[in-house]
Scaffold this motif. Structure first.
Motif, PDB file in Angstrom:
ATOM      1  N   ARG A  99      16.258 -20.361 -71.776  1.00 13.10           N
ATOM      2  CA  ARG A  99      15.234 -19.777 -70.768  1.00 13.10           C
ATOM      3  C   ARG A  99      14.146 -20.529 -70.638  1.00 13.10           C
ATOM      4  O   ARG A  99      13.724 -21.179 -69.522  1.00 13.10           O
ATOM      5  CB  ARG A  99      14.911 -18.272 -70.781  1.00 13.10           C
ATOM      6  CG  ARG A  99      16.179 -17.258 -70.572  1.00 13.10           C
ATOM      7  CD  ARG A  99      15.743 -15.918 -70.672  1.00 13.10           C
ATOM      8  NE  ARG A  99      16.644 -14.845 -70.091  1.00 13.10           N
ATOM      9  CZ  ARG A  99      17.007 -14.684 -68.792  1.00 13.10           C
ATOM     10  NH1 ARG A  99      16.190 -15.278 -67.858  1.00 13.10           N
ATOM     11  NH2 ARG A  99      17.758 -13.829 -68.681  1.00 13.10           N
ATOM     12  N   SER A 100      13.692 -21.038 -71.831  1.00 14.51           N
ATOM     13  CA  SER A 100      12.448 -21.696 -71.881  1.00 14.51           C
ATOM     14  C   SER A 100      12.533 -23.097 -71.368  1.00 14.51           C
ATOM     15  O   SER A 100      11.833 -23.784 -70.751  1.00 14.51           O
ATOM     16  CB  SER A 100      11.591 -21.582 -73.219  1.00 14.51           C
ATOM     17  OG  SER A 100      12.619 -22.408 -74.279  1.00 14.51           O
ATOM     18  N   ARG A 101      13.656 -23.681 -71.668  1.00 16.81           N
ATOM     19  CA  ARG A 101      14.060 -24.890 -71.176  1.00 16.81           C
ATOM     20  C   ARG A 101      14.406 -25.236 -69.679  1.00 16.81           C
ATOM     21  O   ARG A 101      14.012 -26.030 -69.120  1.00 16.81           O
ATOM     22  CB  ARG A 101      15.704 -25.403 -72.011  1.00 16.81           C
ATOM     23  CG  ARG A 101      15.174 -25.985 -73.531  1.00 16.81           C
ATOM     24  CD  ARG A 101      16.515 -26.082 -74.398  1.00 16.81           C
ATOM     25  NE  ARG A 101      17.217 -27.287 -73.800  1.00 16.81           N
ATOM     26  CZ  ARG A 101      16.705 -28.616 -73.981  1.00 16.81           C
ATOM     27  NH1 ARG A 101      16.121 -28.701 -74.734  1.00 16.81           N
ATOM     28  NH2 ARG A 101      17.765 -29.553 -73.316  1.00 16.81           N
ATOM     29  N   VAL A 115      14.398 -32.548 -57.642  1.00 16.09           N
ATOM     30  CA  VAL A 115      15.226 -31.377 -57.799  1.00 16.09           C
ATOM     31  C   VAL A 115      14.421 -29.966 -57.750  1.00 16.09           C
ATOM     32  O   VAL A 115      13.280 -30.401 -58.672  1.00 16.09           O
ATOM     33  CB  VAL A 115      15.897 -31.508 -58.857  1.00 16.09           C
ATOM     34  CG1 VAL A 115      16.692 -30.027 -59.218  1.00 16.09           C
ATOM     35  CG2 VAL A 115      16.897 -32.629 -59.152  1.00 16.09           C
ATOM     36  N   ARG A 116      14.675 -29.208 -56.952  1.00 13.52           N
ATOM     37  CA  ARG A 116      13.852 -27.999 -56.772  1.00 13.52           C
ATOM     38  C   ARG A 116      14.780 -26.778 -57.110  1.00 13.52           C
ATOM     39  O   ARG A 116      15.697 -26.269 -56.581  1.00 13.52           O
ATOM     40  CB  ARG A 116      13.585 -27.564 -55.187  1.00 13.52           C
ATOM     41  CG  ARG A 116      12.701 -28.634 -54.761  1.00 13.52           C
ATOM     42  CD  ARG A 116      11.071 -28.533 -55.411  1.00 13.52           C
ATOM     43  NE  ARG A 116      10.314 -29.808 -54.949  1.00 13.52           N
ATOM     44  CZ  ARG A 116       9.795 -30.733 -55.566  1.00 13.52           C
ATOM     45  NH1 ARG A 116      10.158 -30.723 -56.930  1.00 13.52           N
ATOM     46  NH2 ARG A 116       9.133 -31.568 -55.078  1.00 13.52           N
ATOM     47  N   TRP A 117      14.437 -26.149 -58.556  1.00 16.76           N
ATOM     48  CA  TRP A 117      15.115 -25.344 -59.117  1.00 16.76           C
ATOM     49  C   TRP A 117      14.654 -23.935 -58.641  1.00 16.76           C
ATOM     50  O   TRP A 117      13.539 -23.736 -58.278  1.00 16.76           O
ATOM     51  CB  TRP A 117      14.663 -25.162 -60.731  1.00 16.76           C
ATOM     52  CG  TRP A 117      15.374 -26.392 -61.308  1.00 16.76           C
ATOM     53  CD1 TRP A 117      14.724 -27.764 -61.686  1.00 16.76           C
ATOM     54  CD2 TRP A 117      16.769 -26.905 -61.708  1.00 16.76           C
ATOM     55  NE1 TRP A 117      15.312 -28.648 -62.084  1.00 16.76           N
ATOM     56  CE2 TRP A 117      16.648 -28.151 -62.492  1.00 16.76           C
ATOM     57  CE3 TRP A 117      17.906 -26.121 -61.658  1.00 16.76           C
ATOM     58  CZ2 TRP A 117      17.853 -28.618 -62.708  1.00 16.76           C
ATOM     59  CZ3 TRP A 117      19.121 -26.727 -62.017  1.00 16.76           C
ATOM     60  CH2 TRP A 117      19.314 -27.902 -62.971  1.00 16.76           C
ATOM     61  N   THR A 118      15.612 -22.886 -58.334  1.00 16.93           N
ATOM     62  CA  THR A 118      15.624 -21.922 -57.442  1.00 16.93           C
ATOM     63  C   THR A 118      15.680 -20.528 -58.170  1.00 16.93           C
ATOM     64  O   THR A 118      15.335 -19.712 -57.651  1.00 16.93           O
ATOM     65  CB  THR A 118      16.135 -21.957 -56.163  1.00 16.93           C
ATOM     66  OG1 THR A 118      17.401 -22.112 -56.498  1.00 16.93           O
ATOM     67  CG2 THR A 118      15.544 -23.018 -55.154  1.00 16.93           C
ATOM     68  N   GLY A 119      16.705 -20.623 -59.197  1.00 18.94           N
ATOM     69  CA  GLY A 119      16.944 -19.356 -59.950  1.00 18.94           C
ATOM     70  C   GLY A 119      17.820 -19.634 -61.021  1.00 18.94           C
ATOM     71  O   GLY A 119      18.367 -20.657 -61.161  1.00 18.94           O
ATOM     72  N   LEU A 120      17.611 -18.632 -61.917  1.00 23.37           N
ATOM     73  CA  LEU A 120      18.456 -18.614 -63.291  1.00 23.37           C
ATOM     74  C   LEU A 120      19.213 -17.408 -63.392  1.00 23.37           C
ATOM     75  O   LEU A 120      18.752 -16.234 -63.243  1.00 23.37           O
ATOM     76  CB  LEU A 120      17.617 -18.887 -64.427  1.00 23.37           C
ATOM     77  CG  LEU A 120      18.294 -18.787 -65.745  1.00 23.37           C
ATOM     78  CD1 LEU A 120      19.326 -19.908 -65.815  1.00 23.37           C
ATOM     79  CD2 LEU A 120      17.247 -19.048 -67.024  1.00 23.37           C
ATOM     80  N   GLU A 121      20.461 -17.429 -63.710  1.00 25.57           N
ATOM     81  CA  GLU A 121      21.517 -16.190 -64.198  1.00 25.57           C
ATOM     82  C   GLU A 121      22.098 -16.421 -65.431  1.00 25.57           C
ATOM     83  O   GLU A 121      22.743 -17.371 -65.530  1.00 25.57           O
ATOM     84  CB  GLU A 121      22.444 -16.127 -63.144  1.00 25.57           C
ATOM     85  CG  GLU A 121      23.318 -14.830 -63.000  1.00 25.57           C
ATOM     86  CD  GLU A 121      24.225 -14.744 -62.169  1.00 25.57           C
ATOM     87  OE1 GLU A 121      25.065 -13.814 -62.169  1.00 25.57           O
ATOM     88  OE2 GLU A 121      24.411 -15.575 -61.439  1.00 25.57           O
ATOM     89  N   VAL A 122      21.696 -15.735 -66.624  1.00 22.53           N
ATOM     90  CA  VAL A 122      22.524 -15.567 -67.612  1.00 22.53           C
ATOM     91  C   VAL A 122      23.805 -14.911 -67.637  1.00 22.53           C
ATOM     92  O   VAL A 122      23.716 -13.671 -67.120  1.00 22.53           O
ATOM     93  CB  VAL A 122      21.445 -14.994 -68.935  1.00 22.53           C
ATOM     94  CG1 VAL A 122      22.131 -15.157 -70.194  1.00 22.53           C
ATOM     95  CG2 VAL A 122      20.094 -16.000 -69.096  1.00 22.53           C
ATOM     96  N   CYS A 133       7.015 -16.225 -64.252  1.00 21.68           N
ATOM     97  CA  CYS A 133       7.638 -17.293 -65.365  1.00 21.68           C
ATOM     98  C   CYS A 133       8.810 -17.765 -64.743  1.00 21.68           C
ATOM     99  O   CYS A 133       9.842 -16.869 -64.079  1.00 21.68           O
ATOM    100  CB  CYS A 133       7.968 -16.759 -66.563  1.00 21.68           C
ATOM    101  SG  CYS A 133       8.612 -18.015 -67.715  1.00 21.68           S
ATOM    102  N   PRO A 134       9.333 -18.882 -64.499  1.00 20.06           N
ATOM    103  CA  PRO A 134      10.429 -19.429 -63.719  1.00 20.06           C
ATOM    104  C   PRO A 134      11.580 -18.956 -64.436  1.00 20.06           C
ATOM    105  O   PRO A 134      12.864 -18.892 -63.954  1.00 20.06           O
ATOM    106  CB  PRO A 134      10.415 -20.886 -63.849  1.00 20.06           C
ATOM    107  CG  PRO A 134       9.001 -21.384 -64.002  1.00 20.06           C
ATOM    108  CD  PRO A 134       8.339 -20.185 -64.806  1.00 20.06           C
ATOM    109  N   CYS A 135      11.667 -18.331 -65.762  1.00 22.58           N
ATOM    110  CA  CYS A 135      12.940 -18.225 -66.464  1.00 22.58           C
ATOM    111  C   CYS A 135      13.458 -16.909 -65.957  1.00 22.58           C
ATOM    112  O   CYS A 135      14.484 -16.300 -66.269  1.00 22.58           O
ATOM    113  CB  CYS A 135      12.688 -18.048 -67.872  1.00 22.58           C
ATOM    114  SG  CYS A 135      11.872 -16.521 -68.468  1.00 22.58           S
ATOM    115  N   GLY A 136      12.881 -16.121 -65.091  1.00 21.11           N
ATOM    116  CA  GLY A 136      13.056 -14.889 -64.409  1.00 21.11           C
ATOM    117  C   GLY A 136      12.897 -13.448 -65.121  1.00 21.11           C
ATOM    118  O   GLY A 136      13.034 -12.351 -64.828  1.00 21.11           O
ATOM    119  N   LEU A 137      12.315 -13.832 -66.564  1.00 18.77           N
ATOM    120  CA  LEU A 137      11.873 -12.487 -67.345  1.00 18.77           C
ATOM    121  C   LEU A 137      10.496 -12.007 -66.728  1.00 18.77           C
ATOM    122  O   LEU A 137       9.779 -12.836 -66.090  1.00 18.77           O
ATOM    123  CB  LEU A 137      11.865 -12.708 -68.851  1.00 18.77           C
ATOM    124  CG  LEU A 137      13.008 -13.142 -69.430  1.00 18.77           C
ATOM    125  CD1 LEU A 137      12.803 -13.683 -70.924  1.00 18.77           C
ATOM    126  CD2 LEU A 137      14.155 -12.069 -69.223  1.00 18.77           C
TER     127      LEU A 137
END
Length: 144
Positions: A55-57, A88-95, A25-29
């Motif tokens: 995260r889902s968005r 746009v190439r999304w590469t990561g998410l940090e909460v 999953c791209p959201c990181g979970l």
């Protein structure tokens, strides 16, 4: 009268991760996309917290799911249409932090950093429930 839970603010719980492959999953979970954000995107479930909606968005931006993004946008701030930039190439998410946004709240805030090739988006997003479901209202850009 029920006592409202105290406001909560939690520090970051996840480090930035590269965009997941076809099974992640791209959201990181942890877990597969289908079991994580995919079920929200397909309408099989709704995000239980403001953070899970955020995260889902993020995953929807990664996967080009404009319909889901519009569906989860608060009616008073929702644009008429959304044109995603396919370059746009999304590469990561940090909460970075959360305030409220649980099953006990009607509003919440999630601060995050979403990285993309060439930069990052730092946003403090506001969420509200509409008919029991979390929706994205708007956001501020700290330091901008």
């Amino acid at each position: 009268m029920a006592r409202r839970p105290a406001r909560t603010s939690r520090p970051a719980r996840s480090a930035p991760r590269p965009t997941a492959g076809p099974s992640g999953c791209p959201c990181g979970l942890p877990g597969s996309y289908d079991a994580c954000c995919g079920r929200f995107h397909r309408g099989e479930a709704v995000a239980p917290t403001a953070e899970r909606l955020m995260r889902s968005r993020y995953s929807a931006f990664v996967r080009g799911e404009a319909e889901y993004l519009l569906r989860t946008w608060h009616p008073r701030t929702r644009p008429a249409r959304l044109d995603l930039d396919p370059g746009v190439r999304w590469t990561g998410l940090e909460v970075l932090a959360t305030e409220d946004g649980t099953a006990f709240h009607s509003a919440g805030v999630v601060e995050f950093r979403a990285s993309y090739r060439g930069g990052a988006l730092h946003e403090r997003s506001r969420f509200e429930r509409v008919d029991g479901a979390w929706t994205y209202v708007d956001g501020d850009f700290p330091g901008a």
